[in-house]
Design a protein around this motif. Structure first.
Motif, PDB file in Angstrom:
ATOM      1  N   ARG A  84      77.778  54.866  -1.017  1.00 42.86           N
ATOM      2  CA  ARG A  84      78.743  55.855  -1.493  1.00 42.86           C
ATOM      3  C   ARG A  84      78.011  57.137  -1.853  1.00 42.86           C
ATOM      4  N   VAL A  85      78.728  58.228  -1.897  1.00 44.85           N
ATOM      5  CA  VAL A  85      78.163  59.511  -2.325  1.00 44.85           C
ATOM      6  C   VAL A  85      78.077  59.509  -3.846  1.00 44.85           C
ATOM      7  N   LEU A  86      76.922  59.891  -4.367  1.00 45.88           N
ATOM      8  CA  LEU A  86      76.704  59.905  -5.819  1.00 45.88           C
ATOM      9  C   LEU A  86      76.756  61.323  -6.341  1.00 45.88           C
ATOM     10  N   LEU A  87      77.475  61.515  -7.422  1.00 43.90           N
ATOM     11  CA  LEU A  87      77.586  62.833  -8.029  1.00 43.90           C
ATOM     12  C   LEU A  87      77.891  62.689  -9.515  1.00 43.90           C
ATOM     13  N   TYR A  88      77.728  63.780 -10.233  1.00 46.50           N
ATOM     14  CA  TYR A  88      77.927  63.791 -11.675  1.00 46.50           C
ATOM     15  C   TYR A  88      79.394  64.004 -11.998  1.00 46.50           C
ATOM     16  N   ARG A  89      79.964  63.055 -12.745  1.00 46.39           N
ATOM     17  CA  ARG A  89      81.350  63.169 -13.210  1.00 46.39           C
ATOM     18  C   ARG A  89      81.307  63.062 -14.731  1.00 46.39           C
ATOM     19  N   LEU A  90      81.649  64.140 -15.392  1.00 52.21           N
ATOM     20  CA  LEU A  90      81.510  64.203 -16.842  1.00 52.21           C
ATOM     21  C   LEU A  90      82.362  63.164 -17.554  1.00 52.21           C
ATOM     22  N   LEU A 102      68.191  55.348  -6.994  1.00 49.11           N
ATOM     23  CA  LEU A 102      67.968  56.789  -6.864  1.00 49.11           C
ATOM     24  C   LEU A 102      67.083  57.300  -7.999  1.00 49.11           C
ATOM     25  N   GLN A 103      67.376  56.892  -9.226  1.00 52.21           N
ATOM     26  CA  GLN A 103      66.562  57.312 -10.363  1.00 52.21           C
ATOM     27  C   GLN A 103      65.116  56.874 -10.201  1.00 52.21           C
ATOM     28  N   PHE A 120      74.716  57.828 -13.662  1.00 51.74           N
ATOM     29  CA  PHE A 120      74.540  59.174 -13.092  1.00 51.74           C
ATOM     30  C   PHE A 120      75.056  60.194 -14.094  1.00 51.74           C
ATOM     31  N   ALA A 121      74.208  60.511 -15.060  1.00 54.53           N
ATOM     32  CA  ALA A 121      74.548  61.478 -16.099  1.00 54.53           C
ATOM     33  C   ALA A 121      73.918  62.835 -15.769  1.00 54.53           C
ATOM     34  N   GLY A 141      73.374  68.878  -6.544  1.00 57.34           N
ATOM     35  CA  GLY A 141      73.307  67.668  -7.369  1.00 57.34           C
ATOM     36  C   GLY A 141      74.056  66.482  -6.796  1.00 57.34           C
ATOM     37  N   ILE A 142      74.552  66.618  -5.569  1.00 62.08           N
ATOM     38  CA  ILE A 142      75.293  65.530  -4.926  1.00 62.08           C
ATOM     39  C   ILE A 142      74.359  64.778  -3.993  1.00 62.08           C
TER      40      ILE A 142
END
Length: 385
Positions: A84-90, A102-103, A120-121, A141-142
Motif C-alpha cells: 500500500r502507499v504510505l503517507l502521513y495522516r494526522l 520503512l523506518q 507513520f507519524a 513524504g509519500i
C-alpha cells in the motif's frame, strides 16, 4: 469488538487464520504453510496455539484470546512494504509492519532517528521527505512506487546502530545527575491494559495504587522534581489517552503503576515493562529504568522478582518519552495483596522507585549497591549538588 477464542467460528476467524498463516505460524499436517490452502473459519487447537505464539512474539499478553489489542497487531502484521502507499495522516496515522520496515531502512540510511514503532507519524514523514529530496524525488513524504524503487535500488548498505538510543542516552547524560527540575508523569490505577469491571477487587486496586502514587509524588516533590498525573481518577481513560496527556506535558519520564491479575491466585510477584518489539527496536532508557526499579523493589520487599520484559502495549508505544510500567504485585494473590495493603511497604516501594530514577541519572557514578540507597541519602545528595 467481540473476543475470539477456542471454539469460535465465522469470517473473522477465517481472517485471523489467514494472517497467522502468512506469519508462518499456522501449518498444515503436510508441513506446508496454511497460506497455500483455503483458510477455514474454525478457531481450533492449532489456531489457539498459533495465536499464543504470535502474542509471545509481539509482546502481548499470552492468553490465546483475540481481543482488540491482539487483533490490532494481527492487522498490522498483515501489511508488507509495497502492499500500500504510505503517507502521513494526522487524525488516523497508518500503522503496520510495512511502516516499521520503512523506518528500519531509513534508519540504516541515516534519515530516521526515532523509535522503530511501526507508526507513520510526523517524524517518519519528515524522514521520507529528507530522503526524497536528497535522491531527486518529489519531497512529498509519500512512500509510493517511485520511493520504494529508489530504496530497493540502494539495498541495505549499512545496518545496525540506533540513533534513537544514542539520542536518549545523550539526553539523560546532558540533563545531569540532579533530580531537581526533572518532569515526571505518574500514571496510577486500573484501566487500559488491566481494565476491570467494578467490584471489590477493582476498588481495592484503585485505592492502593492512588495511595502509592501520592507517596511517590510526595517524595519526588521533596527531591525538587515536577510531577504530573496522567488522569484525575474519574472514569477509566484508555492507554492512548494517557499517552496523549504525557506527550502534551513533554515529560522526561513516565512511570505507570499497575497491579498484576491472573485467574490462578498462585501467580505472584513484581515485574516491570518497557517498550520493545519484534523489529529489534526498544527504548534504551525505558529498559534501564525498568531494570533499576525491578532490582530495587525486589531487594527491599518480599515480592517475588518476576524480572523486566519488553512489550508493545499502546501506553509504551505511543509515548514520546521513556516509560516504565510496573506491576507492583498481583492483587489476585493473597500474599501480594497483603504486602500492598501495608502502608509501610507502600512507602518502601515509593522510595525504591525514586531511588531507581536517581540511579538512572547517576549513570553509574557515585552510585551504591542495590537496596542500600536511602531516601535520606538521596535528599542529602540533592542538597550537595
Amino acid at each position: 469488538m467481540p473476543l475470539f477464542r477456542l471454539g469460535d467460528q465465522g469470517p473473522a476467524v477465517a481472517e485471523i487464520r489467514t494472517i497467522l498463516a502468512g506469519q508462518g505460524l499456522l501449518a498444515t499436517t503436510g508441513g506446508r504453510h496454511a497460506a497455500h490452502v483455503p483458510a477455514t473459519d474454525v478457531f481450533d487447537d492449532d489456531t489457539d496455539h498459533a495465536v499464543r505464539a504470535f502474542q509471545q512474539q509481539r509482546g502481548l499478553i499470552v492468553d490465546g484470546v483475540v481481543g482488540p489489542s491482539t487483533y490490532r497487531v494481527l492487522r498490522e502484521a498483515s501489511y508488507q512494504l509495497g502492499a500500500r502507499v504510505l503517507l502521513y495522516r494526522l487524525s488516523a496515522p497508518m500503522v503496520g509492519d510495512d511502516v516499521a520496515t520503512l523506518q528500519n531502512r531509513l534508519q540504516n540510511l541515516g534519515y530516521y532517528t526515532s523509535l522503530v514503532d511501526g507508526v507513520f507519524a510526523e517524524t517518519t514523514h519528515d524522514a521520507v521527505c529528507l530522503y526524497q529530496s536528497e535522491y531527486g524525488l518529489a519531497a512529498d513524504g509519500i512512500c509510493g512506487p517511485a520511493t520504494l524503487r529508489s530504496l530497493d535500488r540502494l539495498g541495505t548498505r549499512v545496518t545496525g546502530g540506533s540513533p534513537y538510543a544514542i539520542r536518549q542516552e545523550e539526553h539523560v547524560r546532558r540533563s545531569g545527575p540532579q533530580l531537581s527540575g526533572k518532569r515526571i508523569v505518574i500514571d496510577p490505577g486500573s484501566g487500559g491494559l488491566h481494565d476491570l469491571s467494578d467490584g471489590p477487587t477493582a476498588e481495592l486496586e484503585s485505592r492502593l495504587l492512588w495511595d502509592l502514587a501520592a507517596r511517590l509524588e510526595g517524595r519526588m516533590a521533596a527531591a525538587g522534581m515536577e510531577t504530573f498525573l496522567s488522569h484525575d481518577g474519574r472514569g477509566r481513560p484508555g492507554d492512548d489517552e494517557r499517552a496523549r496527556v504525557a506527550n502534551m506535558i513533554d515529560a522526561d519520564l513516565m512511570i505507570s503503576l499497575r497491579c498484576g491479575h491472573y485467574p490462578n491466585p498462585s501467580a505472584n510477584g513484581v515485574a516491570t515493562f518497557y517498550f520493545g518489539n519484534s523489529h529489534g527496536s526498544y527504548s534504551t532508557i525505558g529498559r534501564n529504568l525498568a531494570g533499576f526499579i525491578q532490582r530495587e523493589v525486589a531487594a527491599r520487599t518480599p515480592l517475588t522478582d518476576c524480572r523486566s520484559h519488553e512489550r508493545t502495549w499502546e501506553l509504551l508505544r505511543l509515548t514520546r518519552m521513556p516509560v516504565t510500567l510496573i506491576d507492583v504485585g498481583y492483587i489476585t494473590n493473597p500474599d501480594d495483596a497483603e504486602i500492598l495493603g501495608d502502608p509501610d511497604y507502600r512507602n518502601v516501594i515509593a522510595e525504591a522507585i525514586l531511588v531507581a530514577v536517581k540511579r538512572l541519572y547517576l549513570l553509574g557514578e557515585n552510585d551504591r549497591p542495590t537496596g542500600t540507597y536511602t531516601f535520606a541519602d538521596l535528599l542529602a545528595a540533592e542538597e550537595i549538588s
